[in-house]
Each structure stands twice: as structure tokens, then as C-alpha cells.
Design an enzyme around this catalytic site. Structure first.
Site, PDB file in Angstrom:
ATOM      1  N   ALA A 113      22.685  39.784  43.823  1.00  0.00           N
ATOM      2  CA  ALA A 113      22.084  38.946  44.650  1.00  0.00           C
ATOM      3  C   ALA A 113      23.394  38.176  45.228  1.00  0.00           C
ATOM      4  CB  ALA A 113      21.583  37.819  43.860  1.00  0.00           C
ATOM      5  N   GLU A 117      25.672  38.418  35.012  1.00  0.00           N
ATOM      6  CA  GLU A 117      25.367  36.984  35.635  1.00  0.00           C
ATOM      7  C   GLU A 117      25.709  35.967  34.435  1.00  0.00           C
ATOM      8  OE1 GLU A 117      23.453  39.631  36.115  1.00  0.00           O
ATOM      9  OE2 GLU A 117      22.150  39.508  37.389  1.00  0.00           O
TER      10      GLU A 117
HETATM   11  N1  COA Z   1      27.439  38.118  46.823  1.00  0.00           N
HETATM   12  C1  COA Z   1      27.907  37.737  47.881  1.00  0.00           C
HETATM   13  N2  COA Z   1      29.135  38.300  48.236  1.00  0.00           N
HETATM   14  C2  COA Z   1      29.244  39.433  47.648  1.00  0.00           C
HETATM   15  C3  COA Z   1      28.720  39.697  46.146  1.00  0.00           C
HETATM   16  C4  COA Z   1      27.845  39.229  46.096  1.00  0.00           C
HETATM   17  N3  COA Z   1      27.021  39.601  44.970  1.00  0.00           N
HETATM   18  N4  COA Z   1      29.485  41.081  46.075  1.00  0.00           N
HETATM   19  C5  COA Z   1      30.578  41.042  46.821  1.00  0.00           C
HETATM   20  N5  COA Z   1      30.378  40.236  47.964  1.00  0.00           N
HETATM   21  C6  COA Z   1      31.479  40.194  49.069  1.00  0.00           C
HETATM   22  C7  COA Z   1      32.685  39.550  48.768  1.00  0.00           C
HETATM   23  O1  COA Z   1      32.699  37.948  48.572  1.00  0.00           O
HETATM   24  C8  COA Z   1      33.538  40.108  49.998  1.00  0.00           C
HETATM   25  O2  COA Z   1      33.248  39.041  51.074  1.00  0.00           O
HETATM   26  P1  COA Z   1      34.440  38.621  51.766  1.00  0.00           P
HETATM   27  O3  COA Z   1      35.096  39.714  52.498  1.00  0.00           O
HETATM   28  O4  COA Z   1      33.685  37.762  53.077  1.00  0.00           O
HETATM   29  O5  COA Z   1      35.428  37.753  51.121  1.00  0.00           O
HETATM   30  C9  COA Z   1      32.955  41.178  50.043  1.00  0.00           C
HETATM   31  O6  COA Z   1      31.744  41.275  49.548  1.00  0.00           O
HETATM   32  C10 COA Z   1      33.795  42.305  49.397  1.00  0.00           C
HETATM   33  O7  COA Z   1      34.025  41.985  48.303  1.00  0.00           O
HETATM   34  P2  COA Z   1      35.384  42.200  47.389  1.00  0.00           P
HETATM   35  O8  COA Z   1      35.052  41.156  46.109  1.00  0.00           O
HETATM   36  O9  COA Z   1      36.397  41.813  48.154  1.00  0.00           O
HETATM   37  O10 COA Z   1      35.565  43.563  46.746  1.00  0.00           O
HETATM   38  P3  COA Z   1      36.206  44.091  45.617  1.00  0.00           P
HETATM   39  O11 COA Z   1      36.124  45.670  45.899  1.00  0.00           O
HETATM   40  O12 COA Z   1      37.658  43.640  45.546  1.00  0.00           O
HETATM   41  O13 COA Z   1      35.144  43.972  44.400  1.00  0.00           O
HETATM   42  C11 COA Z   1      33.138  43.559  43.103  1.00  0.00           C
HETATM   43  C12 COA Z   1      33.992  44.329  44.239  1.00  0.00           C
HETATM   44  C13 COA Z   1      31.739  44.136  43.172  1.00  0.00           C
HETATM   45  C14 COA Z   1      33.867  43.848  41.693  1.00  0.00           C
HETATM   46  C15 COA Z   1      33.062  42.058  43.426  1.00  0.00           C
HETATM   47  O14 COA Z   1      32.816  41.745  44.755  1.00  0.00           O
HETATM   48  C16 COA Z   1      32.245  41.417  42.754  1.00  0.00           C
HETATM   49  O15 COA Z   1      32.677  41.075  41.570  1.00  0.00           O
HETATM   50  N6  COA Z   1      31.104  40.821  43.342  1.00  0.00           N
HETATM   51  C17 COA Z   1      30.132  40.029  42.488  1.00  0.00           C
HETATM   52  C18 COA Z   1      29.347  40.812  41.545  1.00  0.00           C
HETATM   53  C19 COA Z   1      28.534  40.049  40.850  1.00  0.00           C
HETATM   54  O16 COA Z   1      28.810  39.271  39.863  1.00  0.00           O
HETATM   55  N7  COA Z   1      26.959  40.350  41.021  1.00  0.00           N
HETATM   56  C20 COA Z   1      25.979  39.664  40.399  1.00  0.00           C
HETATM   57  C21 COA Z   1      25.678  38.425  41.218  1.00  0.00           C
HETATM   58  S1  COA Z   1      24.195  37.702  40.094  1.00  0.00           S
END
Ligand code: COA
Length: 261
Positions: free
Chosen positions: A67, A135
């Protein structure tokens, strides 16, 4: 090809492919993405030419990375309940979709993305897929059915482990615990998923719908109720042309041509 803001739908050879495309945010689910997914499924629901659906995420990195944390960060108790309910309802419609739904997971399926994959009937994972429910690390819990549905798929102990640690698991581990049905090389993800969906789509459409209904109803009800429903649906299929066609084709040693009637 049918598009809305974040989701496109393509129908080919009786299979609809629904692609979530918000790559700049790793296909994270904001309210518009959720609404677009719902609209895409509604769009193919009554289409007799569609016999199975593949749900996937655009790009090489993510199925859906969860999300949208930007949206969640602003939630109040009241909007939090509403956001969770809305997501649950959309995923519930996918789970109860009358046609088989296969998720093609080629990268991160985290939080709401993992829950979305779990709501599908089958999951094909590429070797790059990563599943997780992170989460609790954000101070929340899975809110799109993750605390409910995962345990039914992989057992309570494994679901508790995933929810409490928030750790990501590999595609291989997902297959070991029954979260992924199949693991395939990354480059072959869509082709292999299409193959599986195609094999399913060759079967009688009403029988597929009734089989899904009977199985998903069964996990939510008593043995007595579930078996009664199974018998009713079993008998109901005797009213279909497809039952006659399927059996005639067997006896005549030819391939059945089902019409979904
Ligand atoms: N919500 C909002 N934005 C998100 C997102 C999420 N769940 N997951 C990734 N993004 C965004 C990042 O903020 C980033 O945006 P930006 O370029 O504007 O800063 C973009 O997507 C790329 O993600 P990034 O974190 O730079 O990629 P990464 O390869 O370094 O890491 C993940 C990938 C998936 C490990 C990392 O993005 C992450 O941990 N995301 C959240 C996962 C999460 O907690 N999901 C559950 C939500 S309830």
C-alpha cells in the site's frame, strides 16, 4: 487493450492480462490504483470471451511493493478503517471472481502486494519474486486480509512468522510453504503463467466457476454446509451444454469445445 490511470487490460487467446503500472513507486497501491484494479476486473467479469485472468505488475522490480506508505502516513483512525475496508472489498471480489485468477509475481510482493497475490487463486513466481508482510515495522498490521487469508494458505505458524518478523521470503521458500504454486526463470514469467492460465482456460468455464465457488465457500463454512453446496453445484452442472459436450468428447475420443453454457 483497455486502459485506466494505473492499470491496463489486454485480452488475447481468451486470457485477460491485467497489469498494474505505477512503476515509479514500484506499483504501490494508492486509492486510485485500487479503484483501477477493481474496474479492470469488473470490465472482464461478464466477458464470455475471457476464460482466465492474469494479474501482474509492470516493470522488472515489483509485482506491488505494498500500500502507498505516503497515503497511509496521513491516516486517522476513521480513514484507516475505510482504507482497510476498501482494499479488503476489492481483494474479496478478486478472490470470489467467477473466472480463475493467476498472479504473475516477478519482483517485490510486499504488504498489500503480498495480500493481493494471496487473494488470487494461483501464484506463479519468478526467481526474483520476494514476498513479505513488513507492516509491523511501520507500526501497523496487514489490513487487506493478510492476517486472515495467509494462514489459510500456508498454515498459522508460518503466517505468524511472516507477519511478526516482517521478513521477506524468496520465491523458492514461497513455493516450499505453498505460497507460490510455481517458480520459473524470470524471463519466462509471463510465458509460463500464460501456459498455466491457458491449460486452465481449456476446461469448462461454468465448471471452473463452480469449482472455485465450492472450494472457497468450503474454507469459510462447516463440512456439512460445504458438502451440501458441493452436491448442489455438482448437480447444477448437469444443466450445462458443456457437461454434455465434455462427456461426449471423451467418449468420441476428441477434444471438447466448451462454450461456457
Ligand atoms: N509506498 C509508497 N512508495 C513506495 C512504496 C510503498 N509501499 N514502495 C516503494 N515506494 C517508492 C519509493 O519511495 C521510491 O520512491 P522515490 O523514488 O520517489 O523515492 C520508489 O518507490 C522506488 O523505491 P526504492 O525504495 O527506491 O527502491 P529499492 O529498490 O531501494 O527498495 C523496496 C525496494 C521494496 C525494498 C522498498 O521500496 C521498500 O521497502 N518499500 C516499502 C515496502 C513496504 O513496507 N510495503 C508495505 C507497505 S504497508
Amino acid at each position: 487493450m483497455n486502459d485506466n490511470t494505473y492499470v491496463r487490460t489486454e485480452v488475447r487467446d481468451s486470457i485477460a492480462t491485467v497489469t498494474i503500472d505505477r512503476q515509479a513507486k514500484l506499483n504501490a497501491l494508492n486509492p486510485q490504483v485500487i479503484a483501477d484494479i477493481d474496474a479492470a476486473f469488473a470490465g472482464v467479469r461478464g466477458d464470455a470471451g475471457v476464460r482466465a485472468v492474469i494479474l501482474t505488475g509492470a516493470g522488472d522490480k515489483a509485482f506491488v511493493a505494498g500500500a502507498d506508505i505516503g497515503v497511509l502516513a496521513t491516516m486517522t483512525p476513521r480513514t484507516g478503517v475505510a482504507v482497510s475496508r476498501e482494499g479488503q472489498e476489492v481483494l474479496r471480489r478478486i478472490e470470489r471472481f467467477p473466472k480463475p485468477v493467476v498472479a504473475a509475481v516477478g519482483g517485490y510482493a510486499l504488504g498489500g502486494g503480498c495480500e493481493l497475490a494471496i487473494a488470487c487463486h494461483l501464484r506463479v513466481a519468478s526467481e526474483r519474486a520476494r514476498f513479505g508482510l513488513p507492516e509491523v515495522g511501520l507500526g501497523i498490521i496487514p489490513g487487506y486480509g493478510g492476517t486472515v487469508r495467509l494462514a489459510r494458505l500456508v498454515g498459522l505458524g508460518r503466517a505468524v512468522e511472516m507477519v511478526l518478523t516482517g521478513d521477506m521470503i524468496t520465491a523458492e521458500r514461497a513455493a516450499e510453504i505453498g505460497l507460490a504454486n510455481l517458480v520459473v526463470p524470470h524471463e519466462e514469467l509471463m510465458e509460463r503463467t500464460r501456459k498455466l492460465a491457458g491449460r486452465i482456460a481449456r476446461n469448462a468455464p461454468v465448471a471452473l466457476e463452480m469449482a472455485l465457488r465450492s472450494m472457497y465457500e468450503a474454507v469459510e463454512s462447516s463440512m456439512e454446509h460445504a458438502q451440501e453446496l458441493e452436491s448442489t453445484l455438482f448437480g447444477l452442472l448437469a444443466s450445462t451444454d458443456d457437461m454434455r459436450e465434455g462427456m461426449a468428447a471423451f467418449l468420441e475420443k476428441r477434444r471438447a469445445a466448451f462454450k461456457g453454457e
